[in-house]
Design a protein around this motif. Structure first.
Motif, PDB file in Angstrom:
ATOM      1  N   UNK A  11       0.827  -1.209   0.000  1.00  0.00           N
ATOM      2  CA  UNK A  11       0.000   0.000   0.000  1.00  0.00           C
ATOM      3  C   UNK A  11       0.861   1.259   0.000  1.00  0.00           C
ATOM      4  N   UNK A  12       1.910   1.280   0.853  1.00  0.00           N
ATOM      5  CA  UNK A  12       2.770   2.467   0.937  1.00  0.00           C
ATOM      6  C   UNK A  12       3.640   2.603  -0.313  1.00  0.00           C
ATOM      7  N   UNK A  35       9.064   9.190   1.205  1.00  0.00           N
ATOM      8  CA  UNK A  35       9.889   8.617   2.272  1.00  0.00           C
ATOM      9  C   UNK A  35       9.169   8.669   3.613  1.00  0.00           C
ATOM     10  N   UNK A  36       8.539   9.787   3.899  1.00  0.00           N
ATOM     11  CA  UNK A  36       7.830   9.944   5.175  1.00  0.00           C
ATOM     12  C   UNK A  36       6.646   8.979   5.258  1.00  0.00           C
ATOM     13  N   UNK A  37       5.862   8.908   4.183  1.00  0.00           N
ATOM     14  CA  UNK A  37       4.693   8.014   4.168  1.00  0.00           C
ATOM     15  C   UNK A  37       5.134   6.563   4.358  1.00  0.00           C
ATOM     16  N   UNK A  38       6.172   6.153   3.641  1.00  0.00           N
ATOM     17  CA  UNK A  38       6.665   4.775   3.745  1.00  0.00           C
ATOM     18  C   UNK A  38       7.203   4.488   5.134  1.00  0.00           C
ATOM     19  N   UNK A  39       7.937   5.463   5.702  1.00  0.00           N
ATOM     20  CA  UNK A  39       8.528   5.283   7.026  1.00  0.00           C
ATOM     21  C   UNK A  39       7.447   5.177   8.107  1.00  0.00           C
ATOM     22  N   UNK A  75       7.408   0.745  18.522  1.00  0.00           N
ATOM     23  CA  UNK A  75       8.835   1.100  18.472  1.00  0.00           C
ATOM     24  C   UNK A  75       8.998   2.150  17.392  1.00  0.00           C
ATOM     25  N   UNK A  76       8.965   3.381  17.764  1.00  0.00           N
ATOM     26  CA  UNK A  76       8.914   4.488  16.809  1.00  0.00           C
ATOM     27  C   UNK A  76      10.316   4.868  16.354  1.00  0.00           C
ATOM     28  N   UNK A  77      10.476   4.978  15.029  1.00  0.00           N
ATOM     29  CA  UNK A  77      11.724   5.454  14.438  1.00  0.00           C
ATOM     30  C   UNK A  77      11.407   6.719  13.654  1.00  0.00           C
ATOM     31  N   UNK A  78      12.100   7.790  13.939  1.00  0.00           N
ATOM     32  CA  UNK A  78      11.812   9.061  13.294  1.00  0.00           C
ATOM     33  C   UNK A  78      11.946   8.954  11.780  1.00  0.00           C
ATOM     34  N   UNK A  79      10.941   9.352  11.056  1.00  0.00           N
ATOM     35  CA  UNK A  79      11.004   9.291   9.593  1.00  0.00           C
ATOM     36  C   UNK A  79      11.954  10.321   9.010  1.00  0.00           C
ATOM     37  N   UNK A  80      12.430  11.262   9.875  1.00  0.00           N
ATOM     38  CA  UNK A  80      13.312  12.317   9.391  1.00  0.00           C
ATOM     39  C   UNK A  80      14.779  11.986   9.570  1.00  0.00           C
ATOM     40  N   UNK A  81      15.093  10.796  10.081  1.00  0.00           N
ATOM     41  CA  UNK A  81      16.481  10.370  10.172  1.00  0.00           C
ATOM     42  C   UNK A  81      17.009  10.145   8.762  1.00  0.00           C
ATOM     43  N   UNK A  82      18.284  10.504   8.521  1.00  0.00           N
ATOM     44  CA  UNK A  82      18.838  10.526   7.164  1.00  0.00           C
ATOM     45  C   UNK A  82      18.804   9.161   6.477  1.00  0.00           C
TER      46      UNK A  82
END
Length: 339
Positions: free
Chosen positions: A36-37, A78-82, A103-110
């Motif tokens: 979907x993503x 990238x943000x939507x997929x993350x 377990x949250x991982x920031x979507x803004x990490x490089x």
């Protein structure tokens, strides 16, 4: 099948294949989330490029905005997929399996930003390739249409002056009851049939082009009985091989028209047509007296031939013109098996 139906079928086949791949590696819910993503962001990136970004910005040479808009599409994808990955069963289950902590991982990490942008990047790249391919196809269609129009124009330019002289010569023969008159009428009829009807086909047997050259030479010789130094040598040629019509005949016509065959006792035109296992070879050489006179019709003919060769035999031909020591030569090589 309409274009939208074809595209729908392609996207469905792609989604099913992608789902099968992810479902094999993970679980059903994770596979559905990934598909979907991935497909959702790719649809947005692809159609944004094909409908808006490429035609209105890249095509208009507004490259800054083109890059900026695609960067926005990449970041968005990238943000939507993350974020979507945070809702897979693996992400929703803690290490011990006792609770449903996210377990949250920031979507803004490089690193994840770059990795998750890949689906959108692939869609943007494919959109660019398809857009360029379509542009080339449209350009080739326009060129081919122009070439066909120019070919018809070339036929019209070749015939009137030649026909006028030929008919006058035939009239002289028939008025004096010369038996050559009837044969000349038949030869002219065959040449006209090829010029008017044979050229409507994309390809013709090379035998027809050779026959047209022979007929043209025979009619040209009607102008003067002393014209004898026209040499046509045809060796080892498969006469059933198909070739684009009016590629060689205009070259011969130019040689006869612009050479010094009628002005000097040493003037000549030499034509050779031969082949080997892979190539067809054609050369036409004529002498000329300085200063050489070339009119616009000859120029149109040569340019027309070069442009037709580029479209009909792309990368499968060689066309060369040389002029030195009062000799003008044109050589043409066609890859007969690759054409």
């Amino acid at each position: 099948m309409k274009i939208w139906k074809q595209q729908l079928a392609i996207w469905l086949a792609y989604s099913i294949s992608l789902y099968s791949f992810f479902e094999y590696l993970t679980d059903t819910i994770t596979a559905i989330v990934h598909v979907a993503s991935f497909v959702g962001t790719q649809l947005i990136a692809y159609y944004s490029n094909t409908r808006i970004v490429l035609p209105h910005f890249f095509e208009q040479k507004r490259f800054g905005l083109y890059v900026l808009l695609n960067m926005i599409l990449l970041i968005f994808g990238s943000i939507v997929t993350s974020i979507s990955e945070q809702f897979t069963p693996e992400a929703l289950t803690n290490i011990n399996g006792d609770s449903a902590l996210i377990h949250y991982e920031s979507p803004f990490a490089l690193e994840p930003l770059i990795a998750h942008a890949m689906p959108s990047f692939i869609a943007i790249f494919i959109a660019f390739v398809i857009f360029q391919h379509r542009k080339k196809a449209i350009r080739d269609q326009r060129d081919l249409a122009l070439i066909k129009a120019e070919k018809n124009f070339l036929v019209q330019q070749l015939n009137p002056h030649f026909l006028f002289n030929t008919l006058n010569n035939i009239y002289s023969l028939t008025s004096s009851n010369n038996p050559k008159g009837a044969a000349a009428v038949m030869t002219l009829s065959k040449l006209l049939d090829y010029s008017l009807y044979g050229t409507k086909k994309e390809f013709v047997p090379i035998a027809k082009e050779i026959q047209a050259i022979e007929n043209f030479i025979n009619l040209f010789k009607l102008k003067d009985d002393s014209i004898q130094r026209i040499y046509l040598e045809v060796t080892k040629v498969d006469r059933n091989f198909s070739v684009a019509p009016l590629l060689m005949l205009p070259i011969v016509e130019n040689a006869l028209k612009h050479g010094d065959l009628e002005q000097t006792s040493t003037g000549y035109v030499a034509i050779t047509i031969t082949s080997d296992e892979k190539h067809l070879y054609f050369t036409c050489e004529n002498s000329y007296a300085l200063p050489k006179k070339v009119d616009q019709t000859g120029g149109i003919g040569i340019k027309n031939i070069q442009r037709r060769l580029a479209i009909i035999y792309p990368g499968k031909h060689a066309f060369k013109i040389t002029s030195a020591s009062n000799k003008f030569s044109v050589s043409l090589t066609i890859d007969t098996y690759g054409a």
